[in-house]
Design a protein around this motif. Sequence first.
Motif, PDB file in Angstrom:
ATOM      1  N   GLN A 128       0.937  -1.408  -0.078  1.00 33.29           N
ATOM      2  CA  GLN A 128      -0.080  -0.120  -0.026  1.00 33.29           C
ATOM      3  C   GLN A 128       0.929   1.349  -0.107  1.00 33.29           C
ATOM      4  O   GLN A 128       0.570   2.266  -0.644  1.00 33.29           O
ATOM      5  CB  GLN A 128      -0.798   0.029   1.345  1.00 33.29           C
ATOM      6  CG  GLN A 128      -1.978  -1.123   1.196  1.00 33.29           C
ATOM      7  CD  GLN A 128      -3.142  -0.762   2.066  1.00 33.29           C
ATOM      8  OE1 GLN A 128      -2.877  -0.057   2.976  1.00 33.29           O
ATOM      9  NE2 GLN A 128      -4.228  -1.284   1.487  1.00 33.29           N
ATOM     10  N   MET A 129       1.896   1.013   0.654  1.00 26.34           N
ATOM     11  CA  MET A 129       2.930   2.314   0.980  1.00 26.34           C
ATOM     12  C   MET A 129       3.297   2.639  -0.634  1.00 26.34           C
ATOM     13  O   MET A 129       3.499   3.652  -1.040  1.00 26.34           O
ATOM     14  CB  MET A 129       4.003   1.913   1.678  1.00 26.34           C
ATOM     15  CG  MET A 129       3.725   2.329   3.127  1.00 26.34           C
ATOM     16  SD  MET A 129       3.645   4.249   3.273  1.00 26.34           S
ATOM     17  CE  MET A 129       2.782   4.551   4.876  1.00 26.34           C
ATOM     18  N   ARG A 163       2.062   1.760  -3.382  1.00 25.32           N
ATOM     19  CA  ARG A 163       1.123   2.447  -4.165  1.00 25.32           C
ATOM     20  C   ARG A 163       0.812   3.652  -4.026  1.00 25.32           C
ATOM     21  O   ARG A 163       0.556   4.583  -4.755  1.00 25.32           O
ATOM     22  CB  ARG A 163      -0.413   1.718  -4.125  1.00 25.32           C
ATOM     23  CG  ARG A 163      -0.437   0.303  -4.695  1.00 25.32           C
ATOM     24  CD  ARG A 163      -1.628  -0.360  -4.196  1.00 25.32           C
ATOM     25  NE  ARG A 163      -3.000   0.384  -5.059  1.00 25.32           N
ATOM     26  CZ  ARG A 163      -4.037  -0.024  -4.658  1.00 25.32           C
ATOM     27  NH1 ARG A 163      -4.347  -0.958  -3.732  1.00 25.32           N
ATOM     28  NH2 ARG A 163      -5.058   0.529  -5.222  1.00 25.32           N
ATOM     29  N   LEU A 164       1.094   4.190  -2.853  1.00 18.78           N
ATOM     30  CA  LEU A 164       1.059   5.592  -2.281  1.00 18.78           C
ATOM     31  C   LEU A 164       2.064   6.344  -2.851  1.00 18.78           C
ATOM     32  O   LEU A 164       2.179   7.577  -3.052  1.00 18.78           O
ATOM     33  CB  LEU A 164       0.810   5.679  -0.841  1.00 18.78           C
ATOM     34  CG  LEU A 164      -0.376   5.663  -0.140  1.00 18.78           C
ATOM     35  CD1 LEU A 164      -0.059   5.726   1.505  1.00 18.78           C
ATOM     36  CD2 LEU A 164      -1.361   6.784  -0.489  1.00 18.78           C
ATOM     37  N   SER A 165       3.244   5.731  -2.985  1.00 17.78           N
ATOM     38  CA  SER A 165       4.083   6.459  -3.585  1.00 17.78           C
ATOM     39  C   SER A 165       4.155   6.476  -5.156  1.00 17.78           C
ATOM     40  O   SER A 165       5.583   6.811  -5.789  1.00 17.78           O
ATOM     41  CB  SER A 165       5.807   5.544  -3.186  1.00 17.78           C
ATOM     42  OG  SER A 165       5.795   5.446  -1.809  1.00 17.78           O
ATOM     43  N   GLY A 166       3.415   6.181  -5.805  1.00 16.85           N
ATOM     44  CA  GLY A 166       3.012   6.289  -7.331  1.00 16.85           C
ATOM     45  C   GLY A 166       3.686   5.158  -7.886  1.00 16.85           C
ATOM     46  O   GLY A 166       4.354   5.239  -8.937  1.00 16.85           O
ATOM     47  N   ALA A 167       4.027   4.011  -7.306  1.00 16.88           N
ATOM     48  CA  ALA A 167       4.741   2.866  -7.996  1.00 16.88           C
ATOM     49  C   ALA A 167       3.950   2.294  -8.988  1.00 16.88           C
ATOM     50  O   ALA A 167       2.612   2.198  -8.802  1.00 16.88           O
ATOM     51  CB  ALA A 167       5.222   1.823  -7.006  1.00 16.88           C
ATOM     52  N   SER A 168       4.323   1.704 -10.289  1.00 12.08           N
ATOM     53  CA  SER A 168       3.894   1.099 -11.194  1.00 12.08           C
ATOM     54  C   SER A 168       3.510  -0.168 -10.902  1.00 12.08           C
ATOM     55  O   SER A 168       4.332  -0.816  -9.899  1.00 12.08           O
ATOM     56  CB  SER A 168       4.621   1.121 -12.410  1.00 12.08           C
ATOM     57  OG  SER A 168       5.983   0.519 -12.106  1.00 12.08           O
TER      58      SER A 168
END
Lengths: 575, 308
Positions: B197-198, B200-205
Amino acid sequence: MSALTITDLSIDFPTTKGVVHAVSDLSLSVGRGRRVGFIGESGSGKTTTALAVMQMLAEPGRVAKGSIVLGDTDMLALNEEEMRKARLRRVSYIPQGAMNSLNPIMRIEDQLWDGITAHEGTTDRAELKRRSDEALESVGLPARVGRLYPHELSGGMKQRVCIALGVILTPDLIIADEPTSALDVVTQRHVMQTLKDVQAKIGAGLILIGHDMGLMAQSVDELAVLKDGVLVEHGETRQIIENPQHPYTRELISSVPLVGGESFLDDEIGAPPVNRGKPGVPLLEFKGVSKTYGNVTALQPMSFKLDGEVPKIISIVGQSGSGKSTMGSLMLGFNPPSTGQVLFEGQEIASMNAAKSLEFRKQVQAVFQDPYACFNPFYRVNHALRFPFKQFGYAKSEAHIQEKMEEACTAVGLDPALVLGRYPHQLSGGQRQRLIVARALMLSPKLLIADEPVSMVDASLRATILKNIYDLKDRYGISILYITHDLATAYHVSDYVIVLYQGHVAEAGPPEEVIGNPKHEYTQLLIDSIPWPDLDRSWGTPSTATEDAERLDRLARENKTEFRGRVPGFDLDVA
Amino acid sequence: MTDASMTRAERRRARRIRRFDNPWLNPKLFWGIGLLLGIVVLGILGRVFWDPELVFVGSGIPKLPPPGFENLRGQAGTFTNPLGTEGSGRDMLALIIIGAPNSLFVGLLASLIGMSIGIFLGFTSGFVGGRTDDVIRVLSDVMITIPPLLILVVFQSAFGDVSLTMMALLIAGFVWQSPTRLIRAQVLSMKQSGYVQMARLSGASTWHIMFKEMLPNLVPYLFGSFIANVTTSIVTAVGLEVLGLGPQRIPTLGRTIYEAINAGALIQNLWWWWGIPTLLLAVMFIGLLLINLGLDEVSNPRLRKLKL
């Protein structure tokens, strides 16, 4: 006569890093019918001591010296078979996670019968039934619960079944290991009242293990304060709470935030908040948003506009299942709403393209409940800070990242040299949670969703971490949505409070109104359920439990909302 | 807790424990890898120091025992054929030098292909979900119930002579199911974890989440599953070879055993003919088992024992 006497007890754990002295030279006695609280932080040896009484120390722990005498039996001298017979019959244990302590494929009464037959041999079925019904009734559960399976019960009911199991053989000593830590305040009060009531009835000694000074004050007669395996203070609860001798005890008492009490935040005002909002466009907007999972309504339709021009902290308060975490995940765009729209700076989150979505991620960050899970165990903790910084294009060079990371760590009160470059398992929960706050600070978003940021952190660290989060608002101009079940902290940090009950806004307004002087019955119930570290304040009697249940039922049908005034820059509407 | 409070004996003990603190340095893993490397080294050094041409029919006297033994005809073994010869005069040592690495090769290749399919399908299934997940799950569940030997016997009899690579490919078709299921389960649970989730929050693909965040944590499982698959593949390959299927012209351990059985080596007391390949297979399996146990300790810290 005392039920349990512990003399000079020392417990060692040989580990790869050397021998850890989990408990050293602990002497204590628990009288019959007395309630003794063991209080201390995680790792202070309170559970270890209790488990040693039952010879249930985890490998490779061992009792190095001392004696444990229950009644007139030397517990350490018992062999395995004698110990088996003593467990439950002489000393019973109520575990922390009652949810996982019951066998999911056995009916409740079968599990109670198991306990009886294991100690008394085969017993007449009618007799078994009579005793299990009696035990269930003694913890305030109807006899029909015996025919149910564990998954058909709520958390509080399961915990009460565990209590019934613990008292069914009328032991001399009951050990309750944080029996309410997984429950919300309302249920916690019911369970603790049940436990006290039934313990008084059978006249057993009770050891209550916990870390919440308020809960202890309301539940026990004597307090034993443990720190790093050493008993630092022991005495009558009133004496310890009103006149603590050891600095650690004082620290524990002062770490409980009180509604209306002294704030744990400094009033010193930092740099004036930076204006970071887009004029005219609300930072975050809910337009008739609701969320249903199947036929369960997690969140009933609600609308609000949060203005970003003056940073604010909005608290969302409620029990578990009130829909507060659902709100958080809607705002983060992890979940699409069932109806309505979630807009960020005028853009609908669900329909953003890749570039917009990255910009949204840059501006909306989160701090989650579990600091243990938030770091990938494979990487050093730097990864969690460096990766988003690079991903969002803030990084100019490696040196720049390093400098920023150190700056952020210092800002949240961590020594960069001590934490950076470590693996997550080498840091404590508090350090990890502060690192997550540091991460948010480094990225400097416009909005931060803090979902129960301190509920899994030791009490003494809670205030510090909340202060760090509070600073984000004042110094860095970040608007914060603080999701919590803890009304006392919400009272201190927030500018506006929303109380949710079953997905519905029960009461909303400035904290002095909503929490300081609640009008809605539900908020009143929540506040009454908080255990205060104040012995003169009543925490209700066992009969309040049934009344509360009826009240909650009625409130769920009523769907009434109390609006208690506005703050500029935040408009809430229920529809 | 501090060093000062420990006695000298305790400090020494702690030091000894610390040496085993790195889970990858456990003796089981060492021995397992050692045994397998031994077989590879045998294959390499053998080709250098021994004449691989001796694997051909008629390169020596048939059914000659190792030196120090006599066969039923009363012929004594010589050092020309240190491990004896088999029924058609081929040198046993040369057979092992060529055959043992071949069996290992089939196992490794089949497992590698199977794992790659498994990783791909497992991630797809766990990540995409929905209909895709249903199809992949049902497919792997059905495939797991089919005994591979049964199908492979049919296939191979239809193909006739196959190459080692072809055989590995065929076997790979039966070893992708369990890694698929394993990875799918892990991906499903990791998807909910805080660090994903972190990320995803970091804008990871999605790509980053799959390969940078999830895969590293799967490594111990993947290794374990890989080794288990190598074992299965070798067992399957040897099983086919002992039945007389599989490569006809390339020496393998299984084929040597097949020929020994066919020529009645058991009743003629030609123990070296079937015994030596069997022993080598045993060494191989013990090596694989030790590696698997060692890896288990890596991924499951509870198994790590303190030797006090």
